[in-house]
Enzyme design. Structure first.
Site, PDB file in Angstrom:
ATOM      1  CG  ASP A   1     -30.670  55.262 -41.825  1.00 41.59           C
ATOM      2  OD1 ASP A   1     -30.902  56.415 -42.066  1.00 41.59           O
ATOM      3  OD2 ASP A   1     -31.859  54.578 -41.354  1.00 41.59           O
TER       4      ASP A   1
ATOM      5  CE  LYS B   1     -45.834  50.109 -36.457  1.00 40.62           C
ATOM      6  NZ  LYS B   1     -47.389  50.415 -36.334  1.00 40.62           N
ATOM      7  N   GLY B   2     -40.218  51.210 -36.400  1.00 38.83           N
ATOM      8  CA  GLY B   2     -39.600  51.528 -37.580  1.00 38.83           C
ATOM      9  C   GLY B   2     -40.166  51.075 -38.887  1.00 38.83           C
TER      10      GLY B   2
ATOM     11  CG  PHE C   1     -36.678  47.790 -42.316  1.00 43.56           C
ATOM     12  CD1 PHE C   1     -36.939  47.069 -43.307  1.00 43.56           C
ATOM     13  CD2 PHE C   1     -36.634  49.057 -42.207  1.00 43.56           C
ATOM     14  CE1 PHE C   1     -36.489  47.823 -44.750  1.00 43.56           C
ATOM     15  CE2 PHE C   1     -36.099  49.740 -43.522  1.00 43.56           C
ATOM     16  CZ  PHE C   1     -36.142  48.799 -44.700  1.00 43.56           C
TER      17      PHE C   1
ATOM     18  CB  VAL D   1     -37.902  47.928 -30.746  1.00 42.47           C
ATOM     19  CG1 VAL D   1     -37.119  47.513 -30.040  1.00 42.47           C
ATOM     20  CG2 VAL D   1     -37.340  48.114 -31.849  1.00 42.47           C
TER      21      VAL D   1
HETATM   22  N1  LIG Z   1     -31.637  48.416 -27.768  1.00 36.55           N
HETATM   23  C1  LIG Z   1     -32.861  49.148 -27.648  1.00 36.55           C
HETATM   24  N2  LIG Z   1     -33.067  49.531 -26.486  1.00 36.55           N
HETATM   25  C2  LIG Z   1     -34.038  50.585 -26.488  1.00 36.55           C
HETATM   26  N3  LIG Z   1     -34.774  51.136 -27.764  1.00 36.55           N
HETATM   27  C3  LIG Z   1     -34.263  50.395 -28.678  1.00 36.55           C
HETATM   28  C4  LIG Z   1     -33.640  49.577 -28.937  1.00 36.55           C
HETATM   29  N4  LIG Z   1     -33.362  49.380 -30.287  1.00 36.55           N
HETATM   30  C5  LIG Z   1     -34.277  49.942 -30.795  1.00 36.55           C
HETATM   31  N5  LIG Z   1     -35.254  50.702 -29.937  1.00 36.55           N
HETATM   32  C6  LIG Z   1     -36.130  51.655 -30.386  1.00 36.55           C
HETATM   33  O1  LIG Z   1     -36.980  51.425 -31.401  1.00 36.55           O
HETATM   34  C7  LIG Z   1     -36.815  52.351 -32.474  1.00 36.55           C
HETATM   35  C8  LIG Z   1     -36.579  51.660 -33.857  1.00 36.55           C
HETATM   36  O2  LIG Z   1     -35.720  50.803 -33.593  1.00 36.55           O
HETATM   37  P1  LIG Z   1     -34.757  50.539 -35.196  1.00 36.55           P
HETATM   38  O3  LIG Z   1     -34.504  51.877 -35.619  1.00 36.55           O
HETATM   39  O4  LIG Z   1     -33.893  49.481 -34.842  1.00 36.55           O
HETATM   40  O5  LIG Z   1     -36.073  50.033 -36.151  1.00 36.55           O
HETATM   41  P2  LIG Z   1     -36.107  49.871 -37.610  1.00 36.55           P
HETATM   42  O6  LIG Z   1     -37.411  49.163 -37.729  1.00 36.55           O
HETATM   43  O7  LIG Z   1     -34.963  49.379 -38.176  1.00 36.55           O
HETATM   44  O8  LIG Z   1     -36.139  51.373 -37.859  1.00 36.55           O
HETATM   45  P3  LIG Z   1     -35.826  52.233 -39.087  1.00 36.55           P
HETATM   46  O9  LIG Z   1     -37.319  52.591 -39.710  1.00 36.55           O
HETATM   47  O10 LIG Z   1     -35.106  53.351 -38.469  1.00 36.55           O
HETATM   48  O11 LIG Z   1     -34.924  51.620 -40.048  1.00 36.55           O
HETATM   49  C9  LIG Z   1     -35.567  53.148 -32.031  1.00 36.55           C
HETATM   50  O12 LIG Z   1     -35.530  54.416 -32.624  1.00 36.55           O
HETATM   51  C10 LIG Z   1     -35.429  53.144 -30.639  1.00 36.55           C
HETATM   52  O13 LIG Z   1     -36.271  54.069 -30.061  1.00 36.55           O
END
Ligand SMILES: Nc1ncnc2c1ncn2[C@@H]1O[C@H](COP(=O)(O)OP(=O)(O)OP(=O)(O)O)[C@@H](O)[C@H]1O
Length: 483
Positions: free
Chosen positions: A288, A169-170, A172, A175
């Site tokens: 980033d 979870k990030g 944004f 996942v």
């Molecule tokens: N293709 C993938 N395969 C496995 N795990 C994934 C994949 N994409 C994302 N994740 C997991 O989900 C997490 C969050 O993904 P991502 O960083 O793309 O989301 P975000 O909401 O943009 O996060 P951030 O707050 O960093 O911007 C990753 O750190 C990873 O652990």
């Protein structure tokens, strides 16, 4: 050890603050009557999102505040709000936690400094992974308070992807791991939060992934492979190849506080610079890069860059002091100097240092303290560089003496201390050498690593190595001598 612990506590606290700020921000947005859901599903029915010129203008990811930029991947938050006790219990028993942090196999690993015997134990799957929600009962409550989609185990997305578990979870998105019934393959689906700004940021991320895909004729495998997108209950969803742990998890799991084996670091570093070459070819700044945003494959012999949510065309380099997560933020961003590809080189170098030593290179509590730590390591900025900065006056006096803004440990008040850095007091070489080497051969590779990092961490961005030049350094060139 205690330093590492402190940093972790700090990160957790910052994460908590960040989430509170986001919540407050979106409550305000909603109060101001801004539309908070996306209703035009047709936009993303096609593979290529339709982006009008006006939209393109606004497709910048919402700028993160300072605390947002400190987030790491280990930011899972309890998501049990509104769930009944039996539902929670059920979720706990049926959901497999995918982040197998403490489920370790007994094997000799290339990432360990020394061969180890690892324990094998499985923790109880946490209830924040998924909720068992009955369709038709809470149909109108798809999202939690912050607009994250409440993931339903075994739910079908887009008529083909069956949700298996939560991956991360990030800020944004959340996942999830899914099984594609059409191909029988596993994928990762990034479900963007239900919020117009984040939806637009998601569209921008998609357009960047499309650009990279087109340019990567040789399938360099250095950036996570983006498949397609669709809408699900007002959430923009992006389908990616399924990868394994991110480098922060790898570091936690195999680094044991002292970092990874130098040969594993070299393999990963090589792929990171290759990724930067592809980004540069497409004129894209990632903005980033950090261990959290690099994912390894199952075999852990490939690392790929993910999360292009902060990426932009290199021409869009709007001056802002909070771009990039703080610990990985290049000095030109902090000083307000026009920036370009060298910001990603800086972040990659900080990440490589961390992978090797297990410690964050520059862990300043503020931009000001980041500059202080950079100068302790690399010496004073040249006046030529400082003159170019829009924010130089926030950190230096008229004679370019640094003003350190610190908190008095006794009074708790902010104090401003003029400081001068004649020469580095905590230079890179000594910091890298704190990691003991076990063979003379490793000592040679370690020296090569220092040389590489030193040149990627030039305070003057114009002097920093390009990714192509980095790959020509002895650290990589001598690899065939020391396999
Ligand atoms: N293709 C993938 N395969 C496995 N795990 C994934 C994949 N994409 C994302 N994740 C997991 O989900 C997490 C969050 O993904 P991502 O960083 O793309 O989301 P975000 O909401 O943009 O996060 P951030 O707050 O960093 O911007 C990753 O750190 C990873 O652990």
């Amino acid at each position: 050890m205690s330093e590492a612990k402190l940093t972790e506590d700090e990160i957790i606290e910052q994460r908590r603050l960040r989430r509170r700020q986001i919540l407050l921000k979106y409550q305000n947005v909603q109060q101001a009557g801004e539309k908070s859901t996306v209703t035009d599903n047709s936009v993303l029915q096609s593979k290529q999102p339709v982006i009008g010129s006006e939209e393109k203008q606004s497709l910048k990811r919402p700028e993160r505040n300072e605390a947002q930029n400190d987030q790491t991947n280990a930011q899972q938050q309890p998501r049990d709000e509104g769930k009944s006790e039996p539902a929670l219990k059920k979720a706990k028993t049926i959901v497999k936690e995918d982040d197998d942090d403490d489920e370790e196999e007994e094997e000799d690993d290339m990432f360990a400094d020394t061969p180890t015997r690892k324990t094998k134990h499985r923790k109880e799957a946490s209830s924040d992974v998924a909720v068992t929600r009955k369709f038709g009962v809470m149909e109108d409550v798809w999202d939690d308070l912050e607009g994250y989609y409440k993931v339903v185990l075994l739910e079908e997305l887009d008529g083909r992807y069956v949700v298996q578990s939560n991956l991360g979870k990030g800020v944004f998105s959340s996942v999830v791991k899914v099984l594609d019934q059409k191909t029988g393959k596993l994928f990762a689906v990034k479900i963007i939060r239900n919020n117009e700004t984040m939806y637009k940021a998601g569209l921008k991320e998609i357009s960047i992934f499309e650009r990279l895909k087109q340019a990567d004729e040789n399938n360099s495998q250095t950036i996570v492979h983006y498949e397609r997108n669709f809408m699900h209950k007002h959430h923009l969803c992006m389908v990616f190849e399924m990868l394994s742990l991110n480098l922060r998890d790898i570091l936690k799991k195999f680094g044991r506080g002292v970092g990874l084996n130098i040969k594993a670091v070299r393999v990963y570093a090589y792929q990171m610079f290759k990724a930067l070459i592809l980004l540069k070819k497409c004129n894209i700044l990632h903005a980033d890069i950090k261990p959290d945003n690099m994912l390894v494959n199952e075999k852990r012999n490939l690392v790929k860059i993910c999360d292009l949510g902060s990426a932009s065309d290199a021409s869009e380099n709007e001056i802002t002091p909070y771009l990039v997560s703080r610990f990985y933020r290049a000095p030109e961003i902090i000083l307000g100097i026009p920036y370009s590809f060298p910001i990603d080189i800086w972040s990659v170098a900080c990440s490589i240092f961390e992978l090797y030593t297990g410690h964050i290179l520059f862990a300043g509590r503020s931009n000001n303290q980041m500059l202080k730590q950079m100068m302790e390591c690399k010496g004073h900025f040249s006046h030529k560089v400082l003159k170019r900065g829009q924010f130089t006056n926030d950190h230096f006096d008229e004679h370019y003496n640094f003003i350190s803004v610190e908190i008095d440990p006794i009074t708790g008040r902010e104090i401003r201390k003029p400081m001068n850095f004649v020469k580095p007091t905590n230079d890179l070489k000594s910091r890298v050498r704190e990691t003991p080497t076990s063979t003379p051969q490793e000592g040679v590779i370690q020296n090569d690593l220092v040389l590489l990092l030193d040149r990627c961490l030039e305070l003057n961005p114009e002097k920093r190595l390009t990714p192509e030049e980095a790959l020509e350094q002895p650290f990589f060139k001598n690899a065939s001598l020391f396999r």
